[in-house]
Design an enzyme around this catalytic site. Structure first.
Site, PDB file in Angstrom:
ATOM      1  N   HIS A  78       0.819  -1.212   0.000  1.00 42.77           N
ATOM      2  CA  HIS A  78       0.000   0.000   0.000  1.00 42.77           C
ATOM      3  C   HIS A  78       0.856   1.266   0.000  1.00 42.77           C
ATOM      4  CE1 HIS A  78       0.376   0.023   4.510  1.00 42.77           C
ATOM      5  NE2 HIS A  78       0.284   1.330   4.328  1.00 42.77           N
ATOM      6  N   ASP A 114       0.072  -7.444   1.748  1.00 44.30           N
ATOM      7  CA  ASP A 114       0.635  -6.095   1.839  1.00 44.30           C
ATOM      8  C   ASP A 114       2.163  -6.144   1.862  1.00 44.30           C
ATOM      9  OD1 ASP A 114       0.598  -3.371   1.956  1.00 44.30           O
ATOM     10  OD2 ASP A 114       0.050  -3.243   4.080  1.00 44.30           O
ATOM     11  N   SER A 158       4.128   2.950   8.070  1.00 42.03           N
ATOM     12  CA  SER A 158       3.871   1.890   7.099  1.00 42.03           C
ATOM     13  C   SER A 158       5.117   1.517   6.307  1.00 42.03           C
ATOM     14  CB  SER A 158       2.778   2.320   6.122  1.00 42.03           C
ATOM     15  OG  SER A 158       1.510   2.244   6.697  1.00 42.03           O
TER      16      SER A 158
END
Length: 282
Positions: A97, A142, A235
């Site tokens: 992502h 992910d 992230s």
């Protein structure tokens, strides 16, 4: 007695979760670039209507500069948005992502306002998401590999991190790091990466926190009492256990670092054959 307390806490969490759904709470991804103007020690107000966000470091402290030579800073024209992990001289591992059209990668950086002598900047030569070279799924798988446009040279502040030789044990002591927010729900982005020590949590804790989530290829990590977590802006960064990357920061519930609400990480060991195959040129 400890088991009874944990089970009681899980029951409370289940009831709280059910109530939050009844009250209209929403689970979804929250994603945006972090503008350069928000860096520093100033606190930025944000309006957050989502309960799930990309992750940052909370409850930790500044990482020692010499302790993160593998940590990669991902940014574009809008500013910093993710971290990554250097695996060798030409490959970086991050979250799917975190995919953007105009990614730049900075290695050997600590304070984002300081230029370092051995700092190196690269752009992607190619980006590969698991099972597809084109379509990066954001949450079910992910994970993304970025091949750099040219090799990087190892230095005092640039050095790869080892891939896992085995999956992590439940209860393992680990460290997560990144330039993400250090406060929540208001966000405060530090100039330097922060580190926090957390644990790999057992599956019942993860199941209680996120009962509708598939637990395939993921890890839950944090502390049961809250207060330590990754959060908005972390992230793509590494979850490190025994000197190896075992997880990639993926997502979690907002506000971060709450009681019995751990962060969710991509389980790197489950993708080890894919990673090694790509790096080997297969």
């Amino acid at each position: 007695m400890v088991l009874i307390r944990v089970l009681a806490s899980l029951l409370i969490l289940q009831l709280s979760y059910s109530k939050s759904l009844d009250d209209g709470a929403k689970e979804s991804a929250y994603d945006d670039e972090i503008q350069q103007s928000s860096w520093g020690n100033s606190t930025v107000n944000t309006t957050l209507t989502e309960t799930v966000v990309i992750q940052l470091i909370m409850g930790g402290s500044e990482c020692y500069k010499s302790k993160h030579p593998f940590l990669v800073y991902l940014y574009n024209s809008a500013g910093f948005f993710c971290s990554g992990t250097l695996l060798n001289h030409e490959w970086v591992l991050t979250a799917a992502h975190c995919n953007r059209d105009d990614i730049q990668l900075k290695l050997g950086v600590h304070n984002v306002h300081v230029h370092y002598e051995d700092e190196q900047i690269r752009v992607p030569k190619e980006k590969l998401c698991c099972l597809s070279t084109k379509n990066c799924t954001q949450w079910s798988q992910d994970i993304m590999l970025i091949r750099l446009n040219s090799s990087v040279n190892n230095s005092k502040h640039i050095e790869p991190l080892s891939l896992p030789s085995r999956p992590p044990s439940m209860g393992s002591d680990c460290t997560v790091m990144g330039w993400g927010t250090i406060t929540s729900p208001k966000v405060t982005y530090p100039k330097v990466p922060h580190c926090v020590d957390i644990k790999i949590l057992h599956n019942p804790v993860c199941q209680a926190a996120y009962p509708t989530m598939s637990r395939k290829n993921i890890l839950c990590a944090g502390v049961l009492e809250g207060g330590k977590d990754s959060c908005k802006g972390d992230s793509g960064g590494p979850l490190i256990c025994d000197g190896q990357i075992q997880g990639i920061v993926s997502w979690g519930r907002f506000p971060c670092a709450q009681l019995l609400e751990p962060g969710v990480y991509t389980k790197v060991f489950d993708y080890i054959d894919w990673i090694r195959g790509i790096i080997a040129g297969n």
